[in-house]
Scaffold this motif. Structure first.
Motif, PDB file in Angstrom:
ATOM      1  N   LEU A 143     -74.632  12.590-142.575  1.00 10.94           N
ATOM      2  CA  LEU A 143     -74.399  12.978-141.184  1.00 10.94           C
ATOM      3  C   LEU A 143     -72.960  13.453-140.982  1.00 10.94           C
ATOM      4  O   LEU A 143     -72.725  14.457-140.281  1.00 10.94           O
ATOM      5  CB  LEU A 143     -74.696  11.800-140.258  1.00 10.94           C
ATOM      6  CG  LEU A 143     -76.169  11.385-140.138  1.00 10.94           C
ATOM      7  CD1 LEU A 143     -76.287  10.088-139.358  1.00 10.94           C
ATOM      8  CD2 LEU A 143     -77.000  12.487-139.493  1.00 10.94           C
ATOM      9  N   ALA A 144     -72.005  12.737-141.567  1.00  9.25           N
ATOM     10  CA  ALA A 144     -70.605  13.143-141.442  1.00  9.25           C
ATOM     11  C   ALA A 144     -70.362  14.495-142.106  1.00  9.25           C
ATOM     12  O   ALA A 144     -69.528  15.283-141.637  1.00  9.25           O
ATOM     13  CB  ALA A 144     -69.702  12.078-142.049  1.00  9.25           C
ATOM     14  N   LYS A 145     -71.070  14.760-143.187  1.00 10.09           N
ATOM     15  CA  LYS A 145     -70.914  16.053-143.873  1.00 10.09           C
ATOM     16  C   LYS A 145     -71.503  17.191-143.050  1.00 10.09           C
ATOM     17  O   LYS A 145     -70.926  18.278-142.965  1.00 10.09           O
ATOM     18  CB  LYS A 145     -71.608  15.987-145.239  1.00 10.09           C
ATOM     19  CG  LYS A 145     -71.590  17.285-146.041  1.00 10.09           C
ATOM     20  CD  LYS A 145     -70.177  17.657-146.477  1.00 10.09           C
ATOM     21  CE  LYS A 145     -70.169  18.920-147.328  1.00 10.09           C
ATOM     22  NZ  LYS A 145     -70.618  18.660-148.717  1.00 10.09           N
ATOM     23  N   MET A 146     -72.642  16.952-142.401  1.00 10.39           N
ATOM     24  CA  MET A 146     -73.362  18.039-141.734  1.00 10.39           C
ATOM     25  C   MET A 146     -72.894  18.310-140.303  1.00 10.39           C
ATOM     26  O   MET A 146     -72.976  19.450-139.836  1.00 10.39           O
ATOM     27  CB  MET A 146     -74.865  17.736-141.723  1.00 10.39           C
ATOM     28  CG  MET A 146     -75.512  17.793-143.090  1.00 10.39           C
ATOM     29  SD  MET A 146     -75.215  19.368-143.971  1.00 10.39           S
ATOM     30  CE  MET A 146     -75.982  20.544-142.832  1.00 10.39           C
ATOM     31  N   PHE A 147     -72.407  17.283-139.599  1.00  8.53           N
ATOM     32  CA  PHE A 147     -72.086  17.494-138.180  1.00  8.53           C
ATOM     33  C   PHE A 147     -71.059  18.605-137.955  1.00  8.53           C
ATOM     34  O   PHE A 147     -71.196  19.376-137.000  1.00  8.53           O
ATOM     35  CB  PHE A 147     -71.619  16.182-137.542  1.00  8.53           C
ATOM     36  CG  PHE A 147     -71.502  16.253-136.046  1.00  8.53           C
ATOM     37  CD1 PHE A 147     -72.599  16.560-135.260  1.00  8.53           C
ATOM     38  CD2 PHE A 147     -70.294  16.007-135.419  1.00  8.53           C
ATOM     39  CE1 PHE A 147     -72.500  16.626-133.887  1.00  8.53           C
ATOM     40  CE2 PHE A 147     -70.178  16.068-134.043  1.00  8.53           C
ATOM     41  CZ  PHE A 147     -71.289  16.376-133.277  1.00  8.53           C
ATOM     42  N   PRO A 148     -70.035  18.753-138.782  1.00 10.27           N
ATOM     43  CA  PRO A 148     -69.107  19.870-138.574  1.00 10.27           C
ATOM     44  C   PRO A 148     -69.760  21.247-138.699  1.00 10.27           C
ATOM     45  O   PRO A 148     -69.200  22.233-138.208  1.00 10.27           O
ATOM     46  CB  PRO A 148     -68.053  19.673-139.682  1.00 10.27           C
ATOM     47  CG  PRO A 148     -68.111  18.214-140.002  1.00 10.27           C
ATOM     48  CD  PRO A 148     -69.544  17.851-139.863  1.00 10.27           C
ATOM     49  N   HIS A 149     -70.939  21.318-139.314  1.00 15.49           N
ATOM     50  CA  HIS A 149     -71.631  22.598-139.485  1.00 15.49           C
ATOM     51  C   HIS A 149     -72.592  22.889-138.328  1.00 15.49           C
ATOM     52  O   HIS A 149     -73.240  23.930-138.322  1.00 15.49           O
ATOM     53  CB  HIS A 149     -72.377  22.614-140.813  1.00 15.49           C
ATOM     54  CG  HIS A 149     -71.466  22.515-142.008  1.00 15.49           C
ATOM     55  ND1 HIS A 149     -70.852  23.617-142.576  1.00 15.49           N
ATOM     56  CD2 HIS A 149     -71.038  21.436-142.706  1.00 15.49           C
ATOM     57  CE1 HIS A 149     -70.101  23.213-143.590  1.00 15.49           C
ATOM     58  NE2 HIS A 149     -70.194  21.908-143.689  1.00 15.49           N
ATOM     59  N   ALA A 150     -72.677  21.960-137.366  1.00 15.42           N
ATOM     60  CA  ALA A 150     -73.476  22.172-136.166  1.00 15.42           C
ATOM     61  C   ALA A 150     -72.537  22.613-135.045  1.00 15.42           C
ATOM     62  O   ALA A 150     -71.657  21.855-134.639  1.00 15.42           O
ATOM     63  CB  ALA A 150     -74.206  20.897-135.772  1.00 15.42           C
ATOM     64  N   ARG A 151     -72.718  23.821-134.550  1.00 14.79           N
ATOM     65  CA  ARG A 151     -71.815  24.324-133.513  1.00 14.79           C
ATOM     66  C   ARG A 151     -72.022  23.623-132.179  1.00 14.79           C
ATOM     67  O   ARG A 151     -71.089  23.480-131.396  1.00 14.79           O
ATOM     68  CB  ARG A 151     -72.008  25.835-133.365  1.00 14.79           C
ATOM     69  CG  ARG A 151     -71.487  26.640-134.548  1.00 14.79           C
ATOM     70  CD  ARG A 151     -71.577  28.138-134.305  1.00 14.79           C
ATOM     71  NE  ARG A 151     -72.942  28.627-134.391  1.00 14.79           N
ATOM     72  CZ  ARG A 151     -73.493  29.125-135.496  1.00 14.79           C
ATOM     73  NH1 ARG A 151     -72.794  29.188-136.625  1.00 14.79           N
ATOM     74  NH2 ARG A 151     -74.742  29.555-135.487  1.00 14.79           N
ATOM     75  N   LYS A 152     -73.249  23.192-131.892  1.00 18.37           N
ATOM     76  CA  LYS A 152     -73.543  22.575-130.605  1.00 18.37           C
ATOM     77  C   LYS A 152     -74.033  21.131-130.722  1.00 18.37           C
ATOM     78  O   LYS A 152     -73.621  20.275-129.946  1.00 18.37           O
ATOM     79  CB  LYS A 152     -74.588  23.415-129.854  1.00 18.37           C
ATOM     80  CG  LYS A 152     -74.104  24.815-129.501  1.00 18.37           C
ATOM     81  CD  LYS A 152     -75.180  25.607-128.781  1.00 18.37           C
ATOM     82  CE  LYS A 152     -74.720  27.022-128.447  1.00 18.37           C
ATOM     83  NZ  LYS A 152     -73.643  27.030-127.445  1.00 18.37           N
ATOM     84  N   GLY A 153     -74.920  20.858-131.669  1.00 15.74           N
ATOM     85  CA  GLY A 153     -75.445  19.504-131.747  1.00 15.74           C
ATOM     86  C   GLY A 153     -76.353  19.272-132.932  1.00 15.74           C
ATOM     87  O   GLY A 153     -76.652  20.181-133.701  1.00 15.74           O
ATOM     88  N   MET A 154     -76.789  18.030-133.037  1.00 20.69           N
ATOM     89  CA  MET A 154     -77.599  17.599-134.166  1.00 20.69           C
ATOM     90  C   MET A 154     -78.578  16.539-133.673  1.00 20.69           C
ATOM     91  O   MET A 154     -78.294  15.800-132.725  1.00 20.69           O
ATOM     92  CB  MET A 154     -76.676  17.012-135.247  1.00 20.69           C
ATOM     93  CG  MET A 154     -77.335  16.553-136.518  1.00 20.69           C
ATOM     94  SD  MET A 154     -76.087  16.262-137.837  1.00 20.69           S
ATOM     95  CE  MET A 154     -75.209  14.838-137.153  1.00 20.69           C
ATOM     96  N   ALA A 155     -79.748  16.454-134.305  1.00 21.61           N
ATOM     97  CA  ALA A 155     -80.736  15.431-133.960  1.00 21.61           C
ATOM     98  C   ALA A 155     -81.318  14.841-135.235  1.00 21.61           C
ATOM     99  O   ALA A 155     -81.547  15.545-136.214  1.00 21.61           O
ATOM    100  CB  ALA A 155     -81.847  16.019-133.100  1.00 21.61           C
ATOM    101  N   PHE A 156     -81.563  13.522-135.213  1.00 21.94           N
ATOM    102  CA  PHE A 156     -82.206  12.851-136.333  1.00 21.94           C
ATOM    103  C   PHE A 156     -82.945  11.630-135.809  1.00 21.94           C
ATOM    104  O   PHE A 156     -82.661  11.132-134.713  1.00 21.94           O
ATOM    105  CB  PHE A 156     -81.177  12.436-137.398  1.00 21.94           C
ATOM    106  CG  PHE A 156     -80.112  11.486-136.934  1.00 21.94           C
ATOM    107  CD1 PHE A 156     -80.266  10.117-137.089  1.00 21.94           C
ATOM    108  CD2 PHE A 156     -78.951  11.958-136.324  1.00 21.94           C
ATOM    109  CE1 PHE A 156     -79.282   9.232-136.648  1.00 21.94           C
ATOM    110  CE2 PHE A 156     -77.966  11.085-135.883  1.00 21.94           C
ATOM    111  CZ  PHE A 156     -78.128   9.725-136.049  1.00 21.94           C
ATOM    112  N   ASN A 157     -83.905  11.133-136.583  1.00 26.39           N
ATOM    113  CA  ASN A 157     -84.663   9.964-136.150  1.00 26.39           C
ATOM    114  C   ASN A 157     -84.584   8.845-137.177  1.00 26.39           C
ATOM    115  O   ASN A 157     -84.350   9.067-138.368  1.00 26.39           O
ATOM    116  CB  ASN A 157     -86.125  10.310-135.810  1.00 26.39           C
ATOM    117  CG  ASN A 157     -86.804  11.158-136.865  1.00 26.39           C
ATOM    118  OD1 ASN A 157     -86.230  11.524-137.896  1.00 26.39           O
ATOM    119  ND2 ASN A 157     -88.059  11.485-136.625  1.00 26.39           N
TER     120      ASN A 157
END
Length: 210
Positions: A143-157
């Motif tokens: 999650l820490a690796k991918m969040f900077p690559h999301a310009r607006k947001g991220m979702a996971f379950n």
């Protein structure tokens, strides 16, 4: 298969499901089509804009989320990514002209795609014999690796702790523990959804307030 750390067990598990059940909800280890459709709806609702957006389906499996999106009026430029070459090959055959990547984003030098929203549906719901803390560390690292690559947001379950009983093969995470991680490492702008009737919850994490 290359060495992908703790996720090797998960990839092997899902590929076995595909071999056993084919291109169905059970082929990606969702128990029924109704529950799978509910998850796709909740994931899609992470997107706050009605304008066209870029979306990365991280852990895309057989691409069923793309099928769901195509049945809606959402204007989405979709891209899929998965660790499993078998699933990526399947998606490339099913969806010509759509980009699908087989990639371990945790490898040094990996070219990680960017998107307005990154959706991780089912990536962290099972642990398949992986030790709990190993799974938690792998999840938070990803999650820490991918969040900077999301310009607006991220979702996971994640699987909920508020259940009649817990299954050892699933990944049940307390709200407060994932909340502490999100606030300290990702963003204060987040929402935990447990309003859709399944024994899990979905987390939306945003770069900014709406």
């Amino acid at each position: 298969m290359t060495d992908i750390g703790p996720y090797s067990a998960l990839v092997a598990h899902y590929e076995a499901c595909l071999a056993r059940h084919g291109d169905t909800c059970k082929g990606v280890d969702w128990p029924d089509a109704e529950g799978a459709a509910t998850r796709y709806r909740v994931m899609a609702e992470a997107v706050r804009e009605r304008d066209p957006i870029d979306l990365l389906d991280f852990g895309c499996g057989a691409g069923h989320f793309l099928d769901y999106l195509r049945q809606t009026d959402r204007k989405v430029h979709y891209r899929g990514l998965d660790l499993s070459a078998r699933f990526v090959d399947l998606c490339r055959r099913k969806y010509p002209g759509v980009a699908f990547d087989c990639l371990d984003v945790m490898q040094d030098g990996a070219s990680v795609p960017e998107a307005d929203y990154i959706i991780m549906n089912g990536v962290f719901t099972e642990r398949c014999g992986i030790a709990y803390e190993t799974m938690f560390d792998a999840m938070t690292g990803l999650l820490a690796k991918m969040f900077p690559h999301a310009r607006k947001g991220m979702a996971f379950n994640l699987m909920s702790k508020h259940v009649d009983w817990e299954r050892e093969d699933l990944f049940h995470v307390p709200y407060d523990r994932i909340g502490r991680f999100i606030v300290s490492q990702l963003s204060r702008h987040h929402l935990i959804r447990a309003d859709y009737g399944l024994y899990e919850y979905t987390v939306y994490v945003y770069k900014a307030a709406e």
